[in-house]
Design an enzyme around this catalytic site. Structure first.
Site: not given
Length: 187
Positions: A93, A95, A102, A151, A154
């Protein structure tokens, strides 16, 4: 640092230095790497100046454990094949890098929905994020390259040098820009 389905973090439980974002964000545990904070503040200020709405962070750094819980939840609800198009497996990920966020506009329209790309805030981000060192990481129509569905919310911080070079080269994905090959699935 390029993280995707074919390029996991090393170590998989990587944990960076983090700070609380200096822009509007959900209360609680939102955090980003320090080098991404000032560019995020600049992006927010420019967006407010241009359209009267700023950026709001609703998801940022996730630990290996948090990503495990999120991914497992998606798998339980949707099955692994579907989950793999919308959520990264733990250790894969962005993240976890502290460089992915996000976002939604401060008006909070279309949070975590593709309709965000059609809002004034989403359109502004798509057009101007690169000026502040951010890319819309999973652009529309590039899921065969990135491995993830579109997305528009993102963002990934890569720095202005990289985003400028990407723009000049006409590249919209980090995979294409860095020449690492497509990452449509876990290899």
């Amino acid at each position: 640092m390029l993280v995707n389905k074919r390029r996991p973090l090393r170590p998989q439980d990587y944990a960076p230095e983090l700070v609380e974002p200096s822009v509007s964000h959900d209360a609680g545990e939102e955090a980003i790497r320090p080098e991404a904070d000032a560019p995020l503040v600049a992006l927010d200020a420019a967006m407010r100046s241009d359209i009267g709405e700023g950026v709001h962070v609703f998801s940022s750094y996730r630990s290996f454990q948090r990503q495990t819980a999120l991914y497992d939840g998606y798998v339980a609800r949707e099955g692994q094949a579907r989950a793999d198009t919308t959520s990264a497996r733990p250790g894969h990920s962005e993240h976890q890098t502290g460089l992915a966020i996000d976002v939604v506009g401060t008006g909070l329209a279309c949070r975590l929905d593709v309709c965000f790309g059609r809002t004034q805030a989403g359109a502004w981000i798509a057009e101007h994020a690169w000026e502040h060192g951010f890319v819309v990481r999973y652009p529309e129509g590039e899921d065969a390259v990135t491995g993830y569905a579109y997305e528009p919310w993102h963002l990934r911080y890569v720095g202005v040098d990289v985003t400028t070079a990407m723009r000049e080269a006409g590249e919209t994905t980090l995979e294409a820009f860095f020449g690492t090959g497509d990452a449509p699935d876990y290899g």
